[in-house]
Scaffold this active site. Sequence first.
Site, PDB file in Angstrom:
ATOM      1  N   SER A  84       0.663  -1.229  -0.182  1.00 30.17           N
ATOM      2  CA  SER A  84      -0.092  -0.123   0.012  1.00 30.17           C
ATOM      3  C   SER A  84       0.697   1.523   0.073  1.00 30.17           C
ATOM      4  O   SER A  84       0.693   2.132  -0.578  1.00 30.17           O
ATOM      5  CB  SER A  84      -1.067   0.035   1.365  1.00 30.17           C
ATOM      6  OG  SER A  84      -0.269  -0.248   2.385  1.00 30.17           O
ATOM      7  N   LYS A 125      -0.170 -16.485   0.034  1.00 25.73           N
ATOM      8  CA  LYS A 125       0.995 -16.039  -0.113  1.00 25.73           C
ATOM      9  C   LYS A 125       1.337 -15.343   1.267  1.00 25.73           C
ATOM     10  O   LYS A 125       2.659 -15.317   1.677  1.00 25.73           O
ATOM     11  CB  LYS A 125       1.292 -15.184  -1.162  1.00 25.73           C
ATOM     12  CG  LYS A 125       0.413 -13.965  -1.365  1.00 25.73           C
ATOM     13  CD  LYS A 125       1.079 -12.667  -0.379  1.00 25.73           C
ATOM     14  CE  LYS A 125      -0.369 -11.625  -0.456  1.00 25.73           C
ATOM     15  NZ  LYS A 125       0.367 -10.427   0.682  1.00 25.73           N
TER      16      LYS A 125
END
Length: 331
Positions: free
Chosen positions: A140, A191
């Site tokens: 982000s 993941k």
Amino acid sequence: MKITVLGAGAWGTAFGQVLADAGNDVTMWAREPEIVQGIRDQHHNAVRLPSVKRLPENMTATGDRAEAVCGARIVVVAIAAQFARIALEPFKDLISENAIVVSLMKGIERNTGKRMDEVVREALALPAERFAAVSGPNLSKEIADRQPSATVVACEDIDVAHTVASACATEYFKTFVTTDVIGLEMCGSLKNVVALAVGMARGAGYGENTAAMIETRGLAELTALGEAAGANPRTFAGLAGVGDLIATCGSPLSRNYTFGSNLGKGMSVAEATAASSGVAEGVPTTDAVVALGRKFGVPTPLACAMSRVLDEGIPCAQMLAELFSADISEE
Ligand SMILES: NC(=O)C1=CN([C@@H]2O[C@H](COP(=O)(O)OP(=O)(O)OC[C@H]3O[C@@H](n4cnc5c(N)ncnc54)[C@H](OP(=O)(O)O)[C@@H]3O)[C@@H](O)[C@H]2O)C=CC1
Ligand SMILES: O=C(CO)COP(=O)(O)O
């Protein structure tokens, strides 16, 4: 168009900025008055995304659910995965019946083993053609800095995927489309478990070979589990799969990597949780992955080893030893 983002965390806010940069009128919904007031009046999210000094002018915020989603053509969900169902239920009768709902979340619901596409669709009674997922190598803070990045938008209806992909495409944010919703969800969720393990190995002082070994075996594990769940194996070789694995397992910006790294340095789970700057989705997702492996009859040595780290506190060397059986096998 009006687009609403539910959850003004780090990624919700950064993605809101992407949507605003793409020309949309963006409304953030958050539960804390402090965050709402900061975004609405100062164009700043000091709590979750302080690195962005001023969010775009076409971005506002409200704490009122009905006001937030009224007139929204797209509703984006960016809430910590374990709380998505409970947070979404009050929106069920408020979201327009033509709106598309998009999940940014990367996790598996711990007590049900359900992916976020299943959770969101159940909570909002949403048909498949109105649900899309967005996933890729999307740390982000880098995207909030407007660094070049790419993502994948998945919807069973490819035209809807295109609509969402167009709505969030900017000069710095490239979008791809797929119909493989299950694959995208499995990539993004699983993941994080791999990132915990790589981070732990790094924190314990191991180098590139160990990291590459965990990432590659982790990719094989999440691909096998994804295929068993109905995913297209090609998705795992793309941005949402290996791409996200590289980004997440290689960056201290990742909360999962950092959580693992802190464990590797000797912190307890409680200490690493307290030190985390946001939700580390891999932590609650790990046991859900172990359960999914059992359900589908797919071995999940990495998730099982990380589960023992999180639940029993086994050390890094033992976690690594448990990735492989004593027998030599074909790769
Ligand atoms: N950060 C990143 O780089 C990326 C994150 N993601 C995924 O996006 C999702 C959100 O991540 P991110 O924004 O970074 O996480 P943060 O930890 O920054 O924020 C979590 C958000 O969830 C909200 N939330 C938690 N519990 C509830 C609840 N009961 N009701 C309503 N809202 C709640 C929080 O609200 P509150 O502030 O009130 O606690 C906050 O807005 C995660 O699934 C993550 O894996 C995906 C790609 C990139
Ligand atoms: O999903 C991410 C990058 O694509 C973010 O990872 P973290 O949730 O570990 O910060």
